[in-house]
Design a protein around this motif. Structure first.
Motif: not given
Length: 128
Positions: A11-20, A59-60, A65-73
């Motif tokens: 149940g770890l919810r993460l906001w990330a910039h991921v998508g085609v 890890a959590i 922190c990682q999720a805030r920086q991710v941007c991928c397809l």
């Protein structure tokens, strides 16, 4: 070597910039992560020492922190980054994760899309 024990975080919810779609990467979206860290937890169970276990709070925090920086397809690439992060924290232990996109942008589809990834899981004889 078989590791019968694991820590399981759900149940770890993460906001990330991921998508085609460019909009997914620009605006971001929710993902839900579930992961397992396998190892011998007997010493931690006997001694009640956190140092003998996996501190899942590390890890959590790192994954948030990682999720805030991710941007991928792709969610597949994002899952690779998550596995890399967990390995950085805990070393080359058996790992498994389920990473789900909470709202896939497919017309008429209200479900979730997820990937299951693992490293050294089968080799350790852990159940599929």
């Amino acid at each position: 070597m078989t590791h019968p024990d694991w820590i399981h975080v759900q149940g770890l919810r993460l906001w990330a910039h991921v998508g085609v779609l460019e909009l997914e990467r620009a605006q971001g979206q929710w993902f839900e992560l579930e992961f397992w860290l396998a190892g011998d937890l007997a010493e931690a169970a006997r001694s009640d020492r956190l140092a003998a276990s996996f501190d899942y709070a590390l890890a959590i925090t790192a994954l948030q922190c990682q999720a805030r920086q991710v941007c991928c397809l792709t969610i597949e690439h994002y899952s690779e980054l998550v596995l890399d992060c967990l390995e950085t924290l805990y070393g080359l232990i058996p790992l498994r994760l389920d990473l789900a996109k909470c709202q896939a942008p497919v017309p008429g589809f209200g479900g979730r899309v997820a990937v299951r990834r693992q490293r050294r899981w089968r080799e350790a004889g852990l159940p599929c």
